[in-house]
Design an enzyme around this catalytic site. Structure first.
Site, PDB file in Angstrom:
ATOM      1  N   ASP A   1      46.808  26.366  -0.896  1.00 28.32           N
ATOM      2  CA  ASP A   1      46.939  27.359   0.166  1.00 28.32           C
ATOM      3  C   ASP A   1      47.584  28.641  -0.356  1.00 28.32           C
ATOM      4  O   ASP A   1      48.721  28.961  -0.001  1.00 28.32           O
ATOM      5  CB  ASP A   1      47.775  26.780   1.310  1.00 28.32           C
ATOM      6  CG  ASP A   1      47.718  27.619   2.585  1.00 28.32           C
ATOM      7  OD1 ASP A   1      46.854  28.514   2.670  1.00 28.32           O
ATOM      8  OD2 ASP A   1      48.537  27.379   3.485  1.00 28.32           O
TER       9      ASP A   1
ATOM     10  N   GLU B   1      51.462  35.886   2.466  1.00 29.92           N
ATOM     11  CA  GLU B   1      52.119  34.758   3.110  1.00 29.92           C
ATOM     12  C   GLU B   1      53.081  34.040   2.173  1.00 29.92           C
ATOM     13  O   GLU B   1      54.206  33.708   2.556  1.00 29.92           O
ATOM     14  CB  GLU B   1      51.066  33.785   3.644  1.00 29.92           C
ATOM     15  CG  GLU B   1      51.653  32.572   4.330  1.00 29.92           C
ATOM     16  CD  GLU B   1      50.590  31.613   4.847  1.00 29.92           C
ATOM     17  OE1 GLU B   1      50.970  30.557   5.385  1.00 29.92           O
ATOM     18  OE2 GLU B   1      49.372  31.911   4.706  1.00 29.92           O
TER      19      GLU B   1
ATOM     20  N   GLU C   1      43.629  21.620  10.975  1.00 33.24           N
ATOM     21  CA  GLU C   1      44.892  22.013  11.600  1.00 33.24           C
ATOM     22  C   GLU C   1      44.774  22.106  13.118  1.00 33.24           C
ATOM     23  O   GLU C   1      45.274  23.029  13.754  1.00 33.24           O
ATOM     24  CB  GLU C   1      45.400  23.327  10.996  1.00 33.24           C
ATOM     25  CG  GLU C   1      45.673  23.222   9.496  1.00 33.24           C
ATOM     26  CD  GLU C   1      46.196  24.494   8.874  1.00 33.24           C
ATOM     27  OE1 GLU C   1      46.902  24.405   7.867  1.00 33.24           O
ATOM     28  OE2 GLU C   1      45.878  25.589   9.393  1.00 33.24           O
TER      29      GLU C   1
END
Length: 700
Positions: free
Chosen positions: A387, A415, A308
């Protein structure tokens, strides 16, 4: 006003902060008795302070080792075994019983014995950390540690996993998109503020106390995406890290630091960060030595590389083993560890290309390197291949690198599970992962695999007065620490333990209705949240960027590799060896064949591994499309019932009014969000498929 039950030495410095699972009342059983603390050292001083402050509050007394001859009888002994003399006959009897039961066995670096002889409760440890953990076991037991029987069989407690770590994604500088804490939902950082240290070291010490009480022994204090001022924590800002370490050390917690792989270029004015370059290796060796001069018990580095946008060894044609081993070599003389994250994938994927599969990436990158990582390198692997979704299969990396030390990484910060605006108790999810047997029914569990490495959780803590934003989200951090200590523990029992410490000990009215209400809200909340969101393991369907709320196609045509491939006829990702990406082949038998088979694949992961028509019959007998409709109506109804149950709770005498109001506010948002998930997901798939709901409910 939030009651603060921090010990008196911190009380004046940490005001208006919820005590979480360590209210003063949790220490009543210890503090109301005469006690003896026998031993020396910083952690023994911590134990002695905790016992002494409880005694001052509740009328007991505390004697130190060497004073016992004149101290009179005691009800509690906490002692190190290595002292020249035993503190009393009861302690000697407990130790003798242990040696009779397990000849030649050691209690262990962090282990302890708990027994009771002649009405005296005894905690013994070989090392100070064990005595600290033994103290907190007494806190959990309360009065049960002191009777009613005068004898208690000797129990040997020790952690199954040596390093039990919490990673903070806290930014030193405020990031223009992610803010002070990346994926943080609990206010700002408790360590950093606007480019410098927050300076609230009393709060840091109170945090260390909470972590030690649930078994955590390591903390990484900054974000794995290291930028700006955070890069300089290795150099001129190292003193800020040392100040945090001084507070955490008092409770047996070692500090770790996330570092930027390109630091020799950014900080050292070198032209390269090539891990095989001698000058680069020397730079890292000097950096490690500098850190250990400032923090002698420093734990090590955490690294996110080639992921990333973060720099890494790929820029120099090197492997991840080359990069990790360079850092391991720098830390090795000091006993430090490298946590090298395996979250490496192509985040610029062409959505048109169905042959590229983000789920494959970590295994494809790291499996060929098995056996090449140094002894002090730990490969840190997210528990699932994507994820931290509400439902994923186990990452095949966990089973695929038998010669590499691993850390299994969980995410306590929610998240993708409601961002601490929703109740989502994650203990059952983590327990399911830890109990999974990648090699089949007779093989080892994930917990067995982690025993040779570490367990890690991304922190859900911030400077919010309730620590975790949603007061009930405290249970996730508590459960992580307790499961890291004992992965076989029942997560519902751990939840009950948290309820007892956090609420029941301080209640002035019957805590039974509160206990029942919290179990009703929390026991099944993970699966309830799963019902509200992406169906049958396919994942995502969230708003891009902040990841809160539904957006079924939000990531469908982006380069992030998080697709569901829904069309008029069906949905799901074909990851089979026969016709798909081949991801199923990364698993060992029997799971490679189970996941490959449409008939055998568990329904909850069906759409992760297979693209199927909406009419496909699940093992429940329902079609895929009807399952989507039913679960989303059910999830929304469960959210409404949870709010109603909390509203009906007779809170007086068991829940602080401010806490009750905060929870109600979050439950109200959860109802709104669950209804939005229901309506958007059901409407999307009705319009895609053209298949009506068999029950005739409203779909737009």
């Amino acid at each position: 006003m939030i009651r603060s039950d921090i010990p008196s030495s911190l009380e004046s410095k940490v005001s208006n902060v919820h005590p979480a699972w360590l209210p003063a009342e949790a220490f009543r059983a210890i503090g109301s008795r005469p006690s003896l603390v026998h031993g020396a050292g910083m952690l023994i001083d911590t134990v002695r302070t905790e016992v002494g402050q409880a005694a001052a509050r509740y009328g007991g007394s505390t004697a130190a080792g060497g004073e016992d001859a004149g101290a009179g009888p005691v009800d509690l002994v906490l002692a190190l075994t290595g002292a020249p003399e035993r503190p009393n006959a009861e302690a000697a009897a407990v130790l003798a019983q242990f040696h009779d039961d397990a000849p030649g066995a050691a209690i262990g670096d962090e282990g302890f014995l708990l027994g009771r002889r002649n009405g005296v409760t005894v905690v013994l440890a070989d090392h100070p950390a064990g005595l600290l953990y033994g103290l907190f076991q007494l806190v959990r037991l309360g009065e049960a540690a002191f009777g009613p029987e005068p004898e208690r069989a000797v129990e040997h407690h020790r952690p199954a996993v040596a390093r039990r770590m919490v990673d903070h994604w806290d930014n030193v500088d405020v990031h223009p998109v992610m803010g002070q804490v990346e994926r943080g939902y609990s206010g700002g950082s408790i360590f950093w503020r606007d480019g410098g240290p927050l300076g609230d070291l009393a709060r840091v010490r109170a945090y260390a106390r909470l972590l030690a009480a649930c078994g955590v022994n390591a903390v990484s204090v900054n974000n794995v995406n290291v930028h700006g001022t955070a890069v300089r924590l290795l150099t001129d800002r190292l003193g800020d890290v040392a100040a945090i370490a001084d507070e955490l050390r008092r409770y047996g917690i070692r500090v770790h630091l996330s570092v930027n792989f390109a630091s020799p270029v950014v900080l050292g004015a070198l032209p390269t960060a090539d891990p095989l370059d001698p000058e680069v290796r020397a730079w890292w060796s000097d950096a490690a030595a500098r850190v250990y001069r400032a923090i002698p018990d420093f734990g090590g580095f955490v690294v996110k590389a080639d992921s990333e946008g973060q720099p890494g060894p790929f820029s120099y044609g090197r492997t991840h083993a080359d990069g990790a081993d360079m850092l391991g070599e720098a830390l090795l003389p000091f006993g430090g560890t490298v946590h090298w994250r395996a979250f490496v994938y192509n985040h610029q994927q062409d959505w048109r290309d169905r042959s590229t599969d983000r789920a494959r990436a970590a295994f494809d990158h790291f499996a060929p390197l098995d056996g090449e990582f140094g002894a002090n390198v730990v490969l840190q692997v997210k528990h699932g291949p994507m994820d931290f979704q509400p439902r994923e299969p186990l990452s095949p990396v966990i089973a695929g690198l038998p010669r590499t030390r691993l850390a299994v990484e969980f995410q306590a910060t929610q998240e993708y599970t409601g961002q601490q605006r929703h109740v989502c108790y994650l203990g059952p999810m983590w327990s399911e992962v830890l109990g999974f047997r990648p090699w089949g029914a007779d093989g080892a569990t994930v917990a067995d695999r982690a025993a040779g490495g570490d367990l890690v959780a991304v922190s859900n803590v911030g400077d919010d007065p309730y620590w975790t934003g949603h007061p009930l989200a405290q249970a996730n951090l508590y459960a992580f620490g307790r499961l890291a200590w004992d992965p076989r523990a029942d997560p519902i029992r751990l939840l009950d333990e948290w309820i007892d410490l956090t609420f029941a000990r301080t209640a002035t009215a019957d805590p039974g209705p509160l206990r029942d209400t919290l179990h009703a809200l929390m026991d099944g909340s993970w699966r309830s949240y799963e019902r509200c969101t992406a169906p049958l393991g396919v994942g995502f369907m969230v708003r891009p960027g902040h990841h809160y709320g539904p957006d079924v196609d939000g990531y469908e045509y982006t380069p992030w590799g998080t697709y569901h491939f829904a069309d008029h006829d069906g949905i799901g990702v074909d990851r089979t060896r026969a016709t798909g990406t081949g991801f199923t082949g990364q698993y060992p038998a029997p799971w490679s064949d189970v996941y490959e088979s449409l008939a055998d694949c568990p329904d909850e992961l069906l759409l992760f591994f297979h693209h199927v028509p909406y009419s496909h019959a699940l093992k429940s007998g329902r079609s895929v499309i009807q399952h989507i409709y039913d679960t989303h109506f059910t999830g929304a109804a469960e959210a409404a019932e949870a709010r109603s149950r909390w509203e009906r709770l007779p809170a007086e005498g068991v829940v602080d009014p401010a806490l009750h109001a905060r929870v109600l506010e979050r439950l109200t948002e959860q109802v709104r969000s669950a209804e939005e998930w229901r309506d958007q997901v059901n409407t999307y798939f009705f319009r895609k498929s053209g298949v009506p709901d068999a029950r005739g409910r409203t779909i737009f």
